[in-house]
Design a protein around this motif. Structure first.
Motif, mmCIF file in Angstrom:
data_model
loop_
_atom_site.group_PDB
_atom_site.id
_atom_site.type_symbol
_atom_site.label_atom_id
_atom_site.label_comp_id
_atom_site.label_asym_id
_atom_site.label_seq_id
_atom_site.Cartn_x
_atom_site.Cartn_y
_atom_site.Cartn_z
ATOM 1 N N VAL A 28 19.726 -8.604 20.194
ATOM 2 C CA VAL A 28 20.662 -9.468 19.480
ATOM 3 C C VAL A 28 19.904 -10.435 18.573
ATOM 4 O O VAL A 28 20.305 -10.680 17.431
ATOM 5 N N SER A 29 18.780 -10.980 19.053
ATOM 6 C CA SER A 29 17.973 -11.893 18.246
ATOM 7 C C SER A 29 17.424 -11.189 17.007
ATOM 8 O O SER A 29 17.420 -11.755 15.914
ATOM 9 N N PHE A 30 16.965 -9.967 17.177
ATOM 10 C CA PHE A 30 16.430 -9.211 16.045
ATOM 11 C C PHE A 30 17.513 -8.945 15.008
ATOM 12 O O PHE A 30 17.291 -9.125 13.804
ATOM 13 N N ILE A 31 18.684 -8.546 15.454
ATOM 14 C CA ILE A 31 19.774 -8.241 14.524
ATOM 15 C C ILE A 31 20.225 -9.507 13.800
ATOM 16 O O ILE A 31 20.455 -9.488 12.580
ATOM 17 N N ALA A 32 20.339 -10.615 14.530
ATOM 18 C CA ALA A 32 20.738 -11.875 13.898
ATOM 19 C C ALA A 32 19.675 -12.330 12.901
ATOM 20 O O ALA A 32 19.997 -12.784 11.796
ATOM 21 N N GLY A 33 18.408 -12.220 13.267
ATOM 22 C CA GLY A 33 17.331 -12.592 12.361
ATOM 23 C C GLY A 33 17.312 -11.729 11.109
ATOM 24 O O GLY A 33 17.094 -12.228 9.997
ATOM 25 N N GLY A 35 19.859 -10.278 9.778
ATOM 26 C CA GLY A 35 20.995 -10.688 8.960
ATOM 27 C C GLY A 35 20.698 -11.951 8.172
ATOM 28 O O GLY A 35 21.037 -12.050 6.989
ATOM 29 N N ILE A 36 20.034 -12.914 8.797
ATOM 30 C CA ILE A 36 19.676 -14.153 8.110
ATOM 31 C C ILE A 36 18.709 -13.863 6.958
ATOM 32 O O ILE A 36 18.862 -14.379 5.846
ATOM 33 N N VAL A 37 17.711 -13.020 7.227
ATOM 34 C CA VAL A 37 16.746 -12.661 6.181
ATOM 35 C C VAL A 37 17.446 -11.915 5.051
ATOM 36 O O VAL A 37 17.171 -12.169 3.866
ATOM 37 N N LEU A 38 18.353 -11.030 5.374
ATOM 38 C CA LEU A 38 19.069 -10.258 4.351
ATOM 39 C C LEU A 38 19.902 -11.171 3.456
ATOM 40 O O LEU A 38 19.882 -11.039 2.231
ATOM 41 N N GLY A 43 20.479 -13.993 -1.748
ATOM 42 C CA GLY A 43 20.576 -15.252 -2.488
ATOM 43 C C GLY A 43 19.398 -15.445 -3.426
ATOM 44 O O GLY A 43 19.563 -15.908 -4.563
ATOM 45 N N PHE A 44 18.191 -15.095 -2.975
ATOM 46 C CA PHE A 44 17.008 -15.230 -3.819
ATOM 47 C C PHE A 44 17.086 -14.287 -5.019
ATOM 48 O O PHE A 44 16.746 -14.671 -6.143
#
Length: 57
Positions: A28-33, A35-38, A43-44
Motif C-alpha cells: 500500500v505504501s509503494f502504491i501510494a508513493g 501515485g504521489i510521484v506520478l 504537474g511538473f
C-alpha cells in the motif's frame, strides 16, 4: 439518528478491522508513493510546457 444503533455498528466495524501485515503495508505504501510521484510528475510536465509557451509563467 439512533445513537445506540450507530455505536453498535461502529464497534462491529472495529472488531472486523485488523492490523495489516508488513507485506500489505509495504504494498500500500509503494502504491501510494507511486501515485504521489506520478501526480507531481504530471504537474511538473505541465509547468515545463507552460513555461516554454509564449506568455507563460
Amino acid at each position: 439518528m439512533e445513537v445506540p444503533k450507530d455505536l453498535t455498528s461502529y464497534v462491529r466495524v472495529l472488531k472486523l478491522a485488523s492490523t495489516p501485515s508488513r507485506e500489505e503495508f509495504m504494498q500500500v505504501s509503494f502504491i501510494a508513493g507511486a501515485g504521489i510521484v506520478l501526480v507531481g510528475l504530471i504537474g511538473f510536465i505541465i509547468f515545463v510546457i507552460m513555461a516554454f509557451m509564449p506568455g507563460g509563467v
